[in-house]
Motif scaffolding. Structure first.
Motif, PDB file in Angstrom:
ATOM      1  N   VAL A   1      44.049  38.715  41.690  1.00  0.00           N
ATOM      2  CA  VAL A   1      42.683  38.214  41.534  1.00  0.00           C
ATOM      3  C   VAL A   1      41.778  39.308  40.985  1.00  0.00           C
ATOM      4  O   VAL A   1      40.947  39.067  40.092  1.00  0.00           O
ATOM      5  N   ALA A   2      41.932  40.528  41.484  1.00  0.00           N
ATOM      6  CA  ALA A   2      41.105  41.639  40.997  1.00  0.00           C
ATOM      7  C   ALA A   2      41.320  41.871  39.504  1.00  0.00           C
ATOM      8  O   ALA A   2      40.359  42.138  38.763  1.00  0.00           O
ATOM      9  N   ARG A   3      42.560  41.737  39.036  1.00  0.00           N
ATOM     10  CA  ARG A   3      42.820  41.921  37.602  1.00  0.00           C
ATOM     11  C   ARG A   3      42.111  40.842  36.783  1.00  0.00           C
ATOM     12  O   ARG A   3      41.541  41.123  35.724  1.00  0.00           O
ATOM     13  N   ILE A   4      42.149  39.594  37.267  1.00  0.00           N
ATOM     14  CA  ILE A   4      41.468  38.505  36.564  1.00  0.00           C
ATOM     15  C   ILE A   4      39.974  38.769  36.499  1.00  0.00           C
ATOM     16  O   ILE A   4      39.327  38.608  35.447  1.00  0.00           O
ATOM     17  N   LEU A   5      39.391  39.194  37.607  1.00  0.00           N
ATOM     18  CA  LEU A   5      37.944  39.420  37.666  1.00  0.00           C
ATOM     19  C   LEU A   5      37.529  40.610  36.821  1.00  0.00           C
ATOM     20  O   LEU A   5      36.476  40.584  36.165  1.00  0.00           O
ATOM     21  N   CYS A   6      38.325  41.662  36.828  1.00  0.00           N
ATOM     22  CA  CYS A   6      37.998  42.819  35.989  1.00  0.00           C
ATOM     23  C   CYS A   6      38.135  42.475  34.508  1.00  0.00           C
ATOM     24  O   CYS A   6      37.347  42.963  33.673  1.00  0.00           O
ATOM     25  N   GLU A   7      39.097  41.632  34.181  1.00  0.00           N
ATOM     26  CA  GLU A   7      39.219  41.209  32.781  1.00  0.00           C
ATOM     27  C   GLU A   7      37.999  40.396  32.360  1.00  0.00           C
ATOM     28  O   GLU A   7      37.462  40.576  31.263  1.00  0.00           O
TER      29      GLU A   7
END
Length: 359
Positions: free
Chosen positions: A309-315
């Motif tokens: 989820v963190a990767r999606i949000l940072c993207e």
């Protein structure tokens, strides 16, 4: 065609000049405890990227005393008047209006919600079940009443209003745009699972979805949460992209992981991102409800899910598009604590050297 969906300060309370002085031992400890929670959350919120909205799927849980609410209140009290205190929490910058899935929300309730929310606070509401479900269940009583106590069966029928534009406009869009426009965030089109016996063939489903999304009002941002893997294809991705509609990256029992979903529908496919964490894949809602109650602690953390989820949000942040996250208690045991864990993960990733080099 883009349907892209501020942070507020808490409204100061004011005591009457003629009111008796409060009892020093009753309220002060609770207020001091929440002040510490809020101060700590504010420091974490300051490290998050702009445009990120974190929240929970609903807000009426007495077990959140000390996490979100200063004192224990009933479910009914929180459902009616709890939004004001919920929205003062620095990490909780959106919330799900789950009940709109089951029945239209009266204007009077939207007005009550509106009165409790600060400027800039937007809610993610669900579209009505009668619009997004391919089938309806009708109660059916067995002809022989002696077959068993409570032996009522449900007859499954095709829903004639599945993806009905007129029904969506009158029962979903109109109330949001007339009395709740300032707080209307993305509308979630949660498409329930159907199963092979009643499922529309992919071609018929995609044609209907394409026509429906093309008729939606531009004023509302929308996201689709699929719960049928059979439709999760490149054609689905292209239809969403053509209409500026987001895919809701879900954490749910019959769907791939959020990262696997992002491989099929990249974050860049829509003008905003939405993540919804409901239930660990393979689990049953009722069992997790019993196991996790009263939802005041993390029972089963999922570090892999949080990292995805963190990767999606940072993207999304790197693309400079807004993102919304809704967390259910059944994801890990306590939605507010999962929100905090994801915020910590995002803050660490967003402020790390690799992330800074890409911005």
């Amino acid at each position: 065609m883009s349907r892209s969906p501020g942070r507020r300060g808490p409204a100061p309370s004011q005591l009457s000049l003629f009111a008796p002085a409060p009892e020093p031992a009753a309220e002060a400890p609770e207020l001091d405890a929440m002040a510490a929670v809020h101060d700590d959350a504010a420091r974490l919120a300051a490290r998050l990227p702009a445009g990120l909205h974190l929240g929970t799927s609903s807000w009426s849980f007495p077990g959140w005393q000390g996490l979100v609410y200063a004192r224990r209140r009933s479910t009914e009290e929180l459902a009616r008047d709890g939004l004001a205190e919920y929205a003062r929490h620095p990490l909780l910058t959106t919330v799900g209006i789950d009940r709109s899935f089951y029945a239209p929300i009266p204007d009077s309730d939207f007005l009550r919600y509106r009165a409790q929310l600060p400027d800039g606070f937007r809610c993610v509401s669900k579209a009505l079940h009668a619009v997004v479900s391919q089938t309806l269940q009708r109660a059916q009583t067995p002809p022989d009443e002696d077959e068993g106590r409570g032996a009522h069966r449900a007859r499954v029928e095709p829903n004639p209003d599945f993806l009905s534009v007129p029904l969506f406009l009158s029962r979903v869009a109109a109330p949001l745009l007339s009395v709740f426009r300032a707080h209307a965030g993305p509308v979630l089109l949660e498409l329930p699972p159907v199963g092979p016996p009643h499922r529309l063939p992919p071609r018929a489903f995609f044609e209907r979805l394409d026509a429906f999304l093309g008729a939606l009002p531009r004023e509302l941002a929308c996201a689709v949460e699929l719960r049928e893997r059979a439709y999760f294809t490149g054609e689905y991705r292209e239809i969403l992209g053509a209409h500026g509609v987001a895919h809701a990256y879900s954490y749910w029992r019959n769907m791939p992981s959020p990262a696997a979903q992002a491989d099929v529908v990249p974050v860049s496919n829509a003008p905003f991102a939405l993540v919804r964490l409901s239930l660990k894949p393979g689990r049953r809602y009722e069992a997790e409800q019993r196991r996790f109650h009263p939802f005041n602690r993390i029972v089963e953390p999922d570090p892999a899910m949080r990292a995805e989820v963190a990767r999606i949000l940072c993207e999304a942040a790197a693309l400079r598009i807004e993102s919304f996250v809704l967390v259910n208690n059944k994801a890990e045991g306590s939605a507010p604590l999962t929100v905090r864990a994801i915020a910590e993960e995002v803050a660490a990733a967003w402020q790390g050297p690799t992330a800074r080099e890409t911005r």
